[in-house]
Design a protein around this motif. Structure first.
Motif, PDB file in Angstrom:
ATOM      1  N   VAL A 155       0.897  -1.038   0.055  1.00  0.00           N
ATOM      2  CA  VAL A 155       0.000  -0.073  -0.002  1.00  0.00           C
ATOM      3  C   VAL A 155       0.766   1.503  -0.004  1.00  0.00           C
ATOM      4  CG1 VAL A 155      -1.824  -1.030   0.906  1.00  0.00           C
ATOM      5  CG2 VAL A 155      -0.287  -0.113   2.530  1.00  0.00           C
ATOM      6  N   GLY A 156       2.212   1.120  -0.451  1.00  0.00           N
ATOM      7  CA  GLY A 156       2.844   2.222  -0.462  1.00  0.00           C
ATOM      8  C   GLY A 156       4.187   2.008  -1.455  1.00  0.00           C
ATOM      9  N   ALA A 157       5.051   3.114  -1.214  1.00  0.00           N
ATOM     10  CA  ALA A 157       6.129   2.967  -2.463  1.00  0.00           C
ATOM     11  C   ALA A 157       7.432   2.332  -1.942  1.00  0.00           C
ATOM     12  CB  ALA A 157       6.485   4.315  -2.730  1.00  0.00           C
ATOM     13  N   ALA A 158       7.609   1.711  -0.695  1.00  0.00           N
ATOM     14  CA  ALA A 158       8.613   1.284  -0.242  1.00  0.00           C
ATOM     15  C   ALA A 158       9.099  -0.131  -0.866  1.00  0.00           C
ATOM     16  CB  ALA A 158       8.649   1.037   1.332  1.00  0.00           C
ATOM     17  N   THR A 159      10.019  -0.383  -1.535  1.00  0.00           N
ATOM     18  CA  THR A 159      10.697  -1.459  -1.908  1.00  0.00           C
ATOM     19  C   THR A 159      12.130  -1.872  -1.501  1.00  0.00           C
ATOM     20  OG1 THR A 159       9.204  -0.927  -3.934  1.00  0.00           O
ATOM     21  CG2 THR A 159      10.953  -2.915  -4.260  1.00  0.00           C
ATOM     22  N   TRP A 160      12.296  -3.129  -1.419  1.00  0.00           N
ATOM     23  CA  TRP A 160      13.855  -3.471  -1.193  1.00  0.00           C
ATOM     24  C   TRP A 160      14.185  -4.667  -2.013  1.00  0.00           C
ATOM     25  CZ3 TRP A 160      10.056  -2.979   2.270  1.00  0.00           C
ATOM     26  CH2 TRP A 160      10.005  -1.690   3.224  1.00  0.00           C
ATOM     27  N   LEU A 161      15.467  -4.375  -2.598  1.00  0.00           N
ATOM     28  CA  LEU A 161      16.099  -5.627  -3.348  1.00  0.00           C
ATOM     29  C   LEU A 161      17.342  -6.077  -2.446  1.00  0.00           C
ATOM     30  CD1 LEU A 161      15.873  -4.350  -7.000  1.00  0.00           C
ATOM     31  CD2 LEU A 161      14.351  -5.868  -5.937  1.00  0.00           C
ATOM     32  N   ALA A 162      17.333  -7.375  -2.020  1.00  0.00           N
ATOM     33  CA  ALA A 162      18.348  -8.081  -1.309  1.00  0.00           C
ATOM     34  C   ALA A 162      19.269  -8.957  -1.860  1.00  0.00           C
ATOM     35  CB  ALA A 162      17.752  -8.626  -0.083  1.00  0.00           C
ATOM     36  N   THR A 163      20.579  -8.805  -1.761  1.00  0.00           N
ATOM     37  CA  THR A 163      21.495  -9.870  -2.413  1.00  0.00           C
ATOM     38  C   THR A 163      22.021 -10.645  -1.376  1.00  0.00           C
ATOM     39  OG1 THR A 163      23.328  -7.986  -2.322  1.00  0.00           O
ATOM     40  CG2 THR A 163      21.907  -8.312  -4.273  1.00  0.00           C
ATOM     41  N   GLU A 164      22.227 -10.056  -0.152  1.00  0.00           N
ATOM     42  CA  GLU A 164      23.099 -10.596   0.802  1.00  0.00           C
ATOM     43  C   GLU A 164      22.419 -10.758   2.310  1.00  0.00           C
ATOM     44  OE1 GLU A 164      26.971  -9.147   1.328  1.00  0.00           O
ATOM     45  OE2 GLU A 164      27.280  -8.796  -0.924  1.00  0.00           O
ATOM     46  N   LEU A 165      22.477 -11.725   2.988  1.00  0.00           N
ATOM     47  CA  LEU A 165      22.283 -11.812   4.353  1.00  0.00           C
ATOM     48  C   LEU A 165      23.581 -12.105   5.568  1.00  0.00           C
ATOM     49  CD1 LEU A 165      19.828 -11.944   6.668  1.00  0.00           C
ATOM     50  CD2 LEU A 165      19.548 -14.409   5.987  1.00  0.00           C
ATOM     51  N   ALA A 218      25.514 -13.073   8.926  1.00  0.00           N
ATOM     52  CA  ALA A 218      25.520 -14.376   9.807  1.00  0.00           C
ATOM     53  C   ALA A 218      24.290 -14.107  10.948  1.00  0.00           C
ATOM     54  CB  ALA A 218      27.065 -14.605  10.250  1.00  0.00           C
ATOM     55  N   ASP A 219      24.042 -12.928  11.153  1.00  0.00           N
ATOM     56  CA  ASP A 219      23.189 -12.710  12.264  1.00  0.00           C
ATOM     57  C   ASP A 219      21.815 -13.169  11.705  1.00  0.00           C
ATOM     58  OD1 ASP A 219      22.178 -10.642  10.531  1.00  0.00           O
ATOM     59  OD2 ASP A 219      22.924  -9.011  11.988  1.00  0.00           O
ATOM     60  N   GLY A 220      21.621 -13.254  10.649  1.00  0.00           N
ATOM     61  CA  GLY A 220      20.221 -13.837   9.972  1.00  0.00           C
ATOM     62  C   GLY A 220      19.146 -12.652   9.859  1.00  0.00           C
ATOM     63  N   ASP A 221      19.668 -11.334  10.360  1.00  0.00           N
ATOM     64  CA  ASP A 221      18.799 -10.274  10.160  1.00  0.00           C
ATOM     65  C   ASP A 221      19.368  -9.264   9.405  1.00  0.00           C
ATOM     66  OD1 ASP A 221      16.499  -8.545  11.196  1.00  0.00           O
ATOM     67  OD2 ASP A 221      18.051  -7.538  12.168  1.00  0.00           O
ATOM     68  N   THR A 222      20.308  -8.998   9.154  1.00  0.00           N
ATOM     69  CA  THR A 222      20.985  -7.704   8.209  1.00  0.00           C
ATOM     70  C   THR A 222      21.177  -8.192   6.968  1.00  0.00           C
ATOM     71  OG1 THR A 222      21.925  -6.941  10.313  1.00  0.00           O
ATOM     72  CG2 THR A 222      22.641  -5.946   8.150  1.00  0.00           C
ATOM     73  N   LEU A 223      20.220  -7.463   6.051  1.00  0.00           N
ATOM     74  CA  LEU A 223      20.332  -7.932   4.587  1.00  0.00           C
ATOM     75  C   LEU A 223      21.089  -6.640   4.168  1.00  0.00           C
ATOM     76  CD1 LEU A 223      16.389  -8.570   4.193  1.00  0.00           C
ATOM     77  CD2 LEU A 223      18.208 -10.208   3.673  1.00  0.00           C
ATOM     78  N   PHE A 224      21.722  -6.871   2.905  1.00  0.00           N
ATOM     79  CA  PHE A 224      22.115  -5.890   2.229  1.00  0.00           C
ATOM     80  C   PHE A 224      21.642  -6.109   0.777  1.00  0.00           C
ATOM     81  CE2 PHE A 224      25.258  -4.541  -1.092  1.00  0.00           C
ATOM     82  CZ  PHE A 224      25.462  -3.187  -0.480  1.00  0.00           C
ATOM     83  N   GLY A 225      21.308  -4.676   0.303  1.00  0.00           N
ATOM     84  CA  GLY A 225      20.930  -4.592  -0.939  1.00  0.00           C
ATOM     85  C   GLY A 225      20.462  -2.925  -1.587  1.00  0.00           C
ATOM     86  N   LEU A 226      19.549  -3.038  -2.340  1.00  0.00           N
ATOM     87  CA  LEU A 226      18.791  -1.594  -2.445  1.00  0.00           C
ATOM     88  C   LEU A 226      17.650  -1.285  -1.897  1.00  0.00           C
ATOM     89  CD1 LEU A 226      19.217   0.891  -4.360  1.00  0.00           C
ATOM     90  CD2 LEU A 226      17.945  -0.576  -6.165  1.00  0.00           C
ATOM     91  N   ALA A 227      17.642  -0.412  -1.119  1.00  0.00           N
ATOM     92  CA  ALA A 227      16.367   0.270  -0.533  1.00  0.00           C
ATOM     93  C   ALA A 227      15.686   1.395  -0.911  1.00  0.00           C
ATOM     94  CB  ALA A 227      16.700   0.289   1.063  1.00  0.00           C
ATOM     95  N   ASP A 228      14.696   1.216  -1.357  1.00  0.00           N
ATOM     96  CA  ASP A 228      13.729   2.622  -1.837  1.00  0.00           C
ATOM     97  C   ASP A 228      12.609   2.777  -0.925  1.00  0.00           C
ATOM     98  OD1 ASP A 228      12.338   4.355  -3.422  1.00  0.00           O
ATOM     99  OD2 ASP A 228      12.079   2.986  -4.962  1.00  0.00           O
ATOM    100  N   PRO A 256      16.718   5.753  -4.180  1.00  0.00           N
ATOM    101  CA  PRO A 256      17.002   4.492  -3.876  1.00  0.00           C
ATOM    102  C   PRO A 256      18.513   4.532  -3.406  1.00  0.00           C
ATOM    103  CG  PRO A 256      15.812   4.450  -5.843  1.00  0.00           C
ATOM    104  CD  PRO A 256      16.356   5.925  -5.555  1.00  0.00           C
ATOM    105  N   GLU A 257      18.865   3.626  -2.352  1.00  0.00           N
ATOM    106  CA  GLU A 257      20.166   3.610  -1.839  1.00  0.00           C
ATOM    107  C   GLU A 257      20.588   2.097  -1.458  1.00  0.00           C
ATOM    108  OE1 GLU A 257      20.845   6.279   1.472  1.00  0.00           O
ATOM    109  OE2 GLU A 257      19.798   7.911   0.975  1.00  0.00           O
ATOM    110  N   LEU A 258      22.009   2.057  -1.871  1.00  0.00           N
ATOM    111  CA  LEU A 258      22.319   0.493  -1.348  1.00  0.00           C
ATOM    112  C   LEU A 258      22.921   0.780   0.128  1.00  0.00           C
ATOM    113  CD1 LEU A 258      24.789   0.208  -4.431  1.00  0.00           C
ATOM    114  CD2 LEU A 258      22.854  -1.128  -3.976  1.00  0.00           C
ATOM    115  N   GLY A 259      22.588  -0.509   0.849  1.00  0.00           N
ATOM    116  CA  GLY A 259      23.115  -0.516   2.005  1.00  0.00           C
ATOM    117  C   GLY A 259      22.378  -1.664   2.602  1.00  0.00           C
ATOM    118  N   GLY A 260      22.555  -1.495   4.044  1.00  0.00           N
ATOM    119  CA  GLY A 260      22.016  -2.766   5.016  1.00  0.00           C
ATOM    120  C   GLY A 260      20.372  -2.239   5.409  1.00  0.00           C
ATOM    121  N   ALA A 264      20.440  -0.727  -9.108  1.00  0.00           N
ATOM    122  CA  ALA A 264      20.630   0.741  -8.599  1.00  0.00           C
ATOM    123  C   ALA A 264      20.905   1.897  -9.419  1.00  0.00           C
ATOM    124  CB  ALA A 264      22.191   0.416  -7.600  1.00  0.00           C
ATOM    125  N   ASP A 265      21.716   1.703 -10.558  1.00  0.00           N
ATOM    126  CA  ASP A 265      21.679   2.787 -11.436  1.00  0.00           C
ATOM    127  C   ASP A 265      20.578   3.029 -12.055  1.00  0.00           C
ATOM    128  OD1 ASP A 265      23.595   4.535 -12.895  1.00  0.00           O
ATOM    129  OD2 ASP A 265      23.010   3.271 -14.518  1.00  0.00           O
TER     130      ASP A 265
END
Length: 143
Positions: A42-52, A54-64, A70-74, A107-108
Motif C-alpha cells: 500500500v506504499g512505495a517502499a521496495t527492497w532488493l536484497a543480495t546478501e544476508l 550471519a546474524d540472520g537479520d541484516t540484509l544488504f541490497g537496494l532500499a527504496d 534509492p540507496e545501497l546499504g543494509g 541501483a543505477d
C-alpha cells in the motif's frame, strides 16, 4: 507470509560469504543479482536484497523508501517484518521476482528513474531483449 524461503536464505548467505571472502583475499567485489524483492503493498517502499549477514537479520541490497533516492546499504529483516500497514497488511515478498541483472544495474536504473518500481519495466524489457543462452527445444518428430 514468510518473507524469505529457506532457499532464498541460503542464496543470500552464499552471496554474503562470497563477498566477505573476496574482500579478505583482495578479489574484486562481487555484484550478484538480487535474490529477493520485498515491497509495501500500500506504499512505495521496495527492497532488493543480495546478501544476508550471519546474524540472520541484516540484509544488504537496494532500499527504496519512496523518497526518490534509492540507496545501497543494509536493512533489518526483523524491522521490515514488524511493519504493520493499513488494513492489517504487512510487507510482502514478490513471489514472481527473478532477475539475472546484477544489483549495480538495478541501483543505477533506480537512481535514474527515481525508484525501483519506475526502473523495473525498463530493466524487464532489457532482460527480455538479451540473447538466450539456453538451447532451443528439440524439433518434433526427431530426425
Amino acid at each position: 507470509m514468510m518473507l524469505l524461503t529457506p532457499d532464498q536464505r541460503a542464496a543470500l548467505r552464499a552471496n554474503a560469504i562470497a563477498h566477505r571472502d573476496a574482500m579478505q583475499h583482495g578479489g574484486s567485489e562481487p555484484d550478484p543479482a538480487p535474490v529477493v524483492k520485498l515491497f509495501n503493498p500500500v506504499g512505495a517502499a521496495t527492497w532488493l536484497a543480495t546478501e544476508l549477514d550471519a546474524d540472520g537479520d541484516t540484509l544488504f541490497g537496494l532500499a527504496d523508501l519512496g523518497f526518490g533516492c534509492p540507496e545501497l546499504g543494509g536493512f533489518s529483516l526483523t524491522e521490515i517484518e514488524a511493519l504493520r500497514l493499513p488494513f492489517g497488511l504487512a510487507v510482502e515478498r514478490d513471489l514472481c521476482f527473478e532477475t539475472a541483472l546484477p544489483l549495480s544495474v538495478w541501483a543505477d536504473a533506480a537512481r535514474r528513474a527515481g525508484s525501483i518500481s519506475a526502473a523495473e519495466p525498463t530493466l524487464r524489457a532489457a532482460e527480455r531483449a538479451r540473447p538466450s543462452t539456453e538451447l532451443p527445444p528439440p524439433e518434433e518428430g526427431g530426425g
